[in-house]
Design an enzyme around this catalytic site. Structure first.
Site, PDB file in Angstrom:
ATOM      1  N   GLU A 114      54.671 135.862  77.308  1.00 33.25           N
ATOM      2  CA  GLU A 114      55.298 134.567  77.028  1.00 33.25           C
ATOM      3  C   GLU A 114      56.812 134.624  76.862  1.00 33.25           C
ATOM      4  OE1 GLU A 114      53.265 132.471  73.912  1.00 33.25           O
ATOM      5  OE2 GLU A 114      51.469 132.280  75.138  1.00 33.25           O
ATOM      6  N   TYR A 138      47.083 126.142  75.621  1.00 32.71           N
ATOM      7  CA  TYR A 138      46.489 125.619  74.376  1.00 32.71           C
ATOM      8  C   TYR A 138      46.406 124.098  74.383  1.00 32.71           C
ATOM      9  CZ  TYR A 138      46.718 130.354  72.602  1.00 32.71           C
ATOM     10  OH  TYR A 138      46.508 131.694  72.418  1.00 32.71           O
ATOM     11  N   GLU A 188      44.917 133.496  77.717  1.00 31.37           N
ATOM     12  CA  GLU A 188      44.743 133.006  76.340  1.00 31.37           C
ATOM     13  C   GLU A 188      44.341 131.547  76.381  1.00 31.37           C
ATOM     14  OE1 GLU A 188      47.998 133.481  73.553  1.00 31.37           O
ATOM     15  OE2 GLU A 188      48.346 135.544  74.202  1.00 31.37           O
TER      16      GLU A 188
END
Ligand code: GCB
Length: 600
Positions: free
Chosen positions: A412, A467, A503
């Site tokens: 990231e 997310y 993720e």
């Protein structure tokens, strides 16, 4: 870098156990306290993080130097040999004195280092090793961080370590300390690469030695039968119909190297385990042994109660058992190289690994971390040199592991900011030069979107951490699913590269349950995962899914974390949340190979 081993020519002792420990008061180095036995110490285990082992907040939150010490003997039989003191890792910086004399220092908290201490040891009495450990993160280290200094009411300096990543800055001597011996003529390094030509396994090796260049190389199978022999410092060896290393069905050969001295005697030997397998990214597929592989598993952490990030072999066995129970076939070493012991276990157990360096948090403008003054990350940080070193040391350590199928050279980073490409291009080139056999990736975050990301061309696989449904569109999973779907398609249309969701996850409090979708509940975690599953299953260019996270883990304190990050599918003490059972249903029905090609 070879793992320390005892064999017919090498001896090994462990220096693990209870050491003496003390915090530095700011004067230790100036007062040369490493020249004498340390005073005012407390007992401290090695390997372990020191942070959670006392009831003293000054130990837990210490910023700067600490000292470790212990005594040891070396055998008189070792006179004339190289006597190598080796640390599996010291987080994040270590400097070592033997009997008051400096022998080595090392920057970088997650890779091994070693030195020949033969010139410094006594054979007729006790020896003392003192280690200075420093845990400061700044703009020159990986991970990066910054230390803020203020004064308390009494005028004492208070140092607070801040950082831009989401796991606690555990420190200490985290991995085993060992001493091993070799002859003066010895095997320095071995590189093994494997390929398949039809039914023939090709094993390319390169050996580096000190002293004699006369070597004998033998490949043994698991029954210790000799299956190939060679001599010379490098060669292609062939094995007809080899047993391949496969996910879930590991098979490990041994490459045995013997160094022969001028009188014909064997003076050193080293046995390196390896598997025969190939890895390739082709079109929308990630191929292992020529077959499209589907990653199912987790981003993990080395993290546990009490031990912190210290090596815990029982925990590793438990984690592998849980991964098998749930049907996972892979994990990522988020966000730093894990212990050599885990990598060896993954080789042995046939668990596929995405191997990541500790370049995490290279984004100074991300949400909660952004201070009021937004800065350009690439103009502010100065960690390129440490980052390069971290890549070099990771590949040197892990290049022969069959389990490693991809290098992740950052997690990231601010890929959307001006300067990102210029920062990463040399690092990507370096990685490919050091290892042309494995794909590489730079793990991407939401801010580096298909329209803003400047570095996606450097990755062979687009590893995305997403997310939606948590940090954005919380409690709106329908919307989250649509946004995710659109973004994944946009990536594919832009790059035509395989996509890997490295993720996705939702914080979940074990025992908090609900009949309606309620964020933080066990049911919401399942619904969240299911939303992602439905999207990923529709897209044949998605080659893998790693849930964030395998288990709950410690983070720094703050208003977005209650006793750490709770996105674990297991709790920190490895109890299953509902999502573990839910995932188990899914993973057990996903085969390692051909998941997407059979029209699922
Ligand atoms: C991320 C990071 C990971 C964090 C996670 C989270 O994107 O890569 O280190 O722990 O999000 O839970 O916020």
């Amino acid at each position: 870098m070879l793992y320390p081993q005892s064999n017919t020519k090498r001896e090994l002792i462990e220096l693990n156990g209870i050491w003496s420990f003390k915090l530095d008061d700011g004067t230790g180095v100036a007062n040369r306290i490493y020249e004498q036995k340390l005073q005012g110490t407390i007992p401290m285990p090695v390997p372990a993080s020191y942070n959670d082992l006392t009831e003293d907040a000054r130990v837990r939150d210490h910023v700067g130097d600490v000292w470790y010490e212990r005594e040891f003997y070396v055998s008189e039989a070792w006179r004339g040999k190289r006597i190598i003191l080796r640390f599996g890792s010291v987080t994040h910086y270590g400097k070592v004195w033997i009997n008051g004399q400096e022998v080595i220092e090392h920057h970088g908290g997650y890779t091994p280092f070693e030195a020949d201490i033969a010139p410094f040891v006594f054979f007729d009495r006790k020896n003392r090793v003192i280690v200075l450990v420093n845990n400061v993160l700044d703009y020159t280290t990986v991970p990066i961080g910054e230390v803020n200094v203020r004064r308390d009411a009494a005028g004492n300096e208070i140092r607070k370590q801040d950082y831009f990543h989401d796991f606690f800055n555990y420190s200490g001597i985290h991995r085993p300390v060992r001493i091993y011996t070799t002859a003066q003529q010895y095997v320095k390094d071995i590189t093994i690469r494997t390929d398949l030509r039809g039914q023939t396994g090709v094993v390319y090796y390169k050996v580096e030695t000190e002293g004699s260049t006369n070597v004998k190389v033998t490949i043994l199978d698991e029954q210790e039968n000799v299956v190939a022999e060679s001599s010379g410092l490098h060669a292609d060896m062939e094995i007809e119909d080899p047993v391949l290393w496969e996910p879930g069905a590991a098979y490990l050969y041994t490459l045995k190297v013997e160094v022969i001295s001028i009188d014909g005697s064997v003076v050193d030997t080293y046995n390196e385990l390896f598997g025969i397998r190939t890895v390739k990214v082709e079109g929308k597929e990630f191929l292992i042994n020529g077959k499209p592989f589907y990653f199912k598993g987790f981003g993990k952490h080395e993290d546990a109660e009490i031990h912190g990030k210290g090596l815990d072999e029982a925990l590793n066995i438990k984690d592998f058992s849980l991964m098998k129970w749930i049907g996972a076939n892979s994990f990522r070493t988020s966000h730093y190289p894990y212990s050599e012991e885990i990598m060896r276990l993954a080789d042995r157990e046939g668990i596929v690994v995405v191997d990541e360096v500790a370049a995490v948090g290279l984004h100074l403008s991300l949400g909660a971390y952004a201070s009021s003054n937004k800065r350009n990350t690439w103009q502010t940080i100065q960690c390129q040199e440490s980052h390069q070193l971290a890549i070099k040391e990771l590949i040197k350590r892990d290049k022969n592991h069959a389990c490693v199928v991809m290098w992740a050279i950052a997690n990231e980073p601010a890929g959307e900011e001006e300067g990102a490409y210029e920062y990463f291009k040399p690092l990507a080139d370096l990685t490919r030069k050091l290892d042309p056999t494995r794909p590489i990736t730079i793990v991407n975050y939401f801010a580096a979107s298909p329209t803003t990301c400047k570095i996606h061309s450097l990755s062979d696989v687009l590893c995305l951490n997403r997310y939606v449904g948590w940090y954005a569109f919380g409690n709106d999973l329908e919307m989250a699913g649509r946004v995710l779907h659109q973004e994944l398609l946009a990536w594919w249309n832009l790059t035509a590269k395989p996509v890997f969701l490295t993720e996705f996850g939702a914080d979940t409090i074990q025992g908090l349950t609900s009949t309606v979708p309620l964020m933080w509940s066990e049911e919401y975690q399942c619904d969240f995962l299911q939303t992602y599953h439905q999207v990923m299953d529709k897209l044949d260019f998605v080659v893998g899914e790693h849930v964030w996270n395998f288990a709950d883990f410690a983070t720094k304190q703050g208003i977005v974390r209650v006793d750490g990050n709770k996105k674990g599918v297991f709790t920190r003490d490895r109890r299953p949340k509902k999502a573990a059972h839910f995932l188990r249903e899914r993973y057990r029905n996903i085969k390692d190979y051909y998941y997407k090609t059979e029209g699922n």
